[in-house]
Design an enzyme around this catalytic site. Structure first.
Site, mmCIF file in Angstrom:
data_model
loop_
_atom_site.group_PDB
_atom_site.id
_atom_site.type_symbol
_atom_site.label_atom_id
_atom_site.label_comp_id
_atom_site.label_asym_id
_atom_site.label_seq_id
_atom_site.Cartn_x
_atom_site.Cartn_y
_atom_site.Cartn_z
ATOM 1 N N LYS A 282 0.866 -1.193 0.174
ATOM 2 C CA LYS A 282 0.095 -0.095 -0.047
ATOM 3 C C LYS A 282 0.965 1.370 0.028
ATOM 4 C CE LYS A 282 -4.377 1.336 2.288
ATOM 5 N NZ LYS A 282 -5.352 0.964 3.040
ATOM 6 N N GLU A 367 -19.349 -5.764 10.532
ATOM 7 C CA GLU A 367 -20.077 -4.863 11.268
ATOM 8 C C GLU A 367 -21.398 -5.505 12.081
ATOM 9 O OE1 GLU A 367 -19.521 -4.137 8.287
ATOM 10 O OE2 GLU A 367 -18.429 -2.162 8.696
ATOM 11 N N ARG A 395 -25.294 -2.298 7.301
ATOM 12 C CA ARG A 395 -25.192 -3.824 7.187
ATOM 13 C C ARG A 395 -25.567 -4.711 8.287
ATOM 14 N NH1 ARG A 395 -20.099 -5.315 3.825
ATOM 15 N NH2 ARG A 395 -20.818 -4.438 2.108
#
Ligand SMILES: Cc1ncc(C[n+]2csc(CCOP(=O)(O)OP(=O)(O)O)c2C)c(N)n1
Length: 638
Positions: A282, A367, A395
């Site tokens: 990244k 979640e 969610r």
């Protein structure tokens, strides 16, 4: 800035005209262009830099847009946007009428599926592949998913289903060992083990053995590519057990690994899902990003030379207030536990996680699990505060109802990013939480009007032990006009009068209170003196306060930062179905419109929703105009 290669590339068809050896210099330019762009627009940088080579290789080998390419989350897709017809507009990224910061179908034929909430790519891709098979269309579907996104249940549901079907779905794992914060969970450790046990620089000999394992067409081409296929290994991985052909890990920045393997994947005719494991970095290729802790996941505009952000402020965000207050309370109450779903820093819990490492849990992008796990903690007498952005909490709706509310478990929901979120647009706006929570029995739903109120509501929720409670607050800072420092406790279900006026009343829920205050001051110039009230609670609503406003004002306006079905609907329900006495007052509601408001400056979003000062003033002035008009009509008719 001039680019010798990139200037000649507008679409993948242009890219495919170059020789394989030229992909390397093209990647340098694409990386540069991505950095240059985000330095001016702000946005997600680290993720895009990590997939520059993968983006080029995929478009080079596959026949996009006929072959469908789905980027999970979509925050890494800026290089993809540059290569797929949007280079000239890339500087408009995340701005009004400009390109979107994630992936959306309406923007380009190269974007077959809208993404922004994570871990949807494999499910969507499998659906496409099934449809293609029915249509006898042999084009490819490729899903690129990150190791962070792989922590979500949805991704496993899709892998499980895809593995059981003999569909040639291609899943590429972009494994950069990072989510936004450090990745968490057993899968993350498993991926690390997979890499360390099979170093991709020393496994050339494995390739020969491998060729025996694959069906004929596949193995022959693989064998031919042996020289390049240093990274290819196989055997006994979890993904194979799930029914995939696992390939990798390979170096996702090395074209000599990527190109032959992608060619092989494209040209083989096996009827099985394929899983290619790519290792990437990244922030790759931009030192300030590589050196920073979060690898420049999401950044404001910055100085390219130094990587320094242009917008530094000492002001505390609502998330900071939440994090600080929870530390304070947790020092005195050892039952307090904080739970995050891969958003430790975003929700202001990073300091808490260091202060109380044994009482903090980052569960990954999960979640649903975060909510049910918190419910479990509550059954054991703990006091869980689960901090999730409004949009991501969507969610976990069944968990909120079935696991928490039905059992009256005292889980505390800290709902961050409630309301508009500016440049992140409708996929990230917190529009629905007031509506989806205040219709659930056994729930207390609060919305602070400023940071001091937030601080008090966190404390209020700590003492709610017989049912779940939630407090919702926006992104960013409070501008401070209505910040008081009173320490008076908040009474459940009680609002407060801020200014007592006459004729007109504004009943506001949440952080538009400052704007309402501004509107009342403006209205004074027209000799209109509204009463201004802060509702504080979306559930239970303060019926005494509503009665008072109705009985003493001809016109009552409710204001909230959320969709229809929320606070205003509860107020109207009370007036029409519960209140005993009739009212002659006129009631108007300002809520979000029945449309998804586009990404732009938050002030423009408020204006579009009628939640800015002028809109509120005009609504009230119109009421008077209409009254005058009606009176004139009445006189004329006589
Ligand atoms: C359902 C959901 N929860 C949280 C997020 C916020 N989020 C955006 S990117 C991200 C990390 C993704 O990590 P990974 O898939 O590894 O991609 P990387 O950024 O490392 O390339 C998170 C948690 C989200 N987009 N969707």
């Amino acid at each position: 800035m001039e680019y010798s290669y990139l200037d000649k590339i507008n679409f993948p068809s242009d890219l495919r005209k170059f020789k394989e050896e030229e992909l390397e210099p093209i990647s340098k330019e694409l990386r540069k262009k991505t950095i240059e762009t985000v330095s001016k627009t702000g946005g997600h940088l680290g993720a895009g830099l990590g997939v520059v080579e993968l983006t080029i290789a995929l478009h080079y080998i596959f026949n996009t847009p006929r072959d469908k390419l789905i980027w999970d989350v979509g925050h890494q897709a800026y290089p993809h946007k540059i290569l797929t017809g949007r280079k000239s507009k890339i500087n408009t990224l995340r701005q009004k009428k400009g390109l979107y910061g994630f992936v959306r179908r309406s923007e380009s034929e190269y974007d077959p599926f809208g993404t922004a909430h994570s871990s949807t790519s494999i499910s969507a891709g499998l659906g496409m592949k099934i449809a293609k098979d029915i249509n006898k269309d042999n084009s490819n579907v490729i899903c690129v998913i990150g190791d962070g996104a792989l922590s979500a249940g949805l991704a496993y549901e899709a892998l499980n289903n895809a593995g059981a079907m003999n569909k040639r779905l291609i899943v590429i794992l972009n494994d950069n060992r990072m989510s936004i914060d450090q990745p968490v969970g057993a899968m993350s450790s498993y991926l690390t083990k997979l890499l360390s046990s099979r170093s991709y620089s020393s496994i050339r000999t494995l390739v020969k053995n491998l060729t025996k394992k694959f069906p004929k067409g596949f193995s022959n081409t693989l064998y031919k590519a042996e020289e390049y296929s240093k990274g290819l290994i196989s055997g006994g991985t979890l993904f194979e057990e799930l029914g995939f052909y696992y390939l990798g890990p390979i170096d996702g920045h090395n074209f000599q690994h990527l190109i032959p393997i992608l060619k092989n994947i494209k040209n083989n005719d096996i009827e099985k899902p394929i899983f290619l494991h790519c290792i990437t970095k990244k922030g790759k290729g931009y030192k300030p990003a590589e050196d920073s802790e979060d690898k420049f996941h999401g950044v404001n505009k910055f100085n390219i030379e130094t990587g320094q952000s242009f917008s530094k402020t000492e002001k505390k965000t609502y998330s900071d207030i939440f994090g600080d207050k929870l530390i304070k309370l947790a020092k005195e109450d050892e039952k307090i536990i904080a739970v995050s779903a891969a958003m430790t820093t975003g929700t202001g819990l990073d300091r808490f996680s260091k202060y109380f490492p044994t009482r903090f849990f980052d569960v990954g992008i999960a979640e649903q699990h975060a909510v049910t796990m918190s419910a479990g903690l509550a059954t054991e007498g703990y006091k869980p505060f689960v901090a999730i952005y409004s949009t991501f909490l969507q969610r976990a709706y069944d968990q909120i109802i079935h696991d928490v509310a039905l059992q009256k478990l005292p889980v505390r929901f800290a709902i961050d990013r409630a309301g508009f979120v500016g440049a992140d647009g409708p996929t990230h706006a917190g529009s629905f939480d007031i509506a989806y929570l205040s219709c659930i029995p056994n729930f207390i739903v609060m919305a602070p009007s400023n940071q001091n109120e937030l601080s008090k509501m966190i404390e209020t929720s700590l003492f709610i032990n017989d049912c779940p409670s939630a407090f919702r607050y926006p992104r960013g800072y409070s501008n401070g006009q209505t910040v008081e420092n009173d320490k008076k406790k908040i009474e459940i279900g009680k609002g407060r009068i801020i200014i007592e006026g006459n004729d007109i009343a504004i009943l506001n829920l949440g952080t538009r209170l400052d704007t309402c205050m501004e509107a009342t001051l403006k209205l004074k110039k027209y000799n209109i003196n509204p009463t201004l009230a802060d509702a504080r609670f979306a559930k239970p609503i303060d019926t005494n306060l509503i009665d008072f406003l109705l009985d003493n004002h001809k016109f009552v306006v409710t204001i909230e930062e959320g969709s229809i079905g929320g606070f205003s609907s509860s107020v109207l329900n009370y007036i029409h179905n519960i209140r005993k006495t009739k009212t002659n007052s006129i009631i108007k509601n300002i809520v979000f419109p029945d449309s998804f408001i586009e990404h732009k400056d938050p002030n423009d979003q408020y204006e579009e929703a009628g939640l800015d000062c002028n809109s509120i003033v005009n609504l009230i002035l119109n009421f008077f105009d209409e009254k005058v008009l009606n009176l004139n009509n009445f006189i004329n008719k006589k």
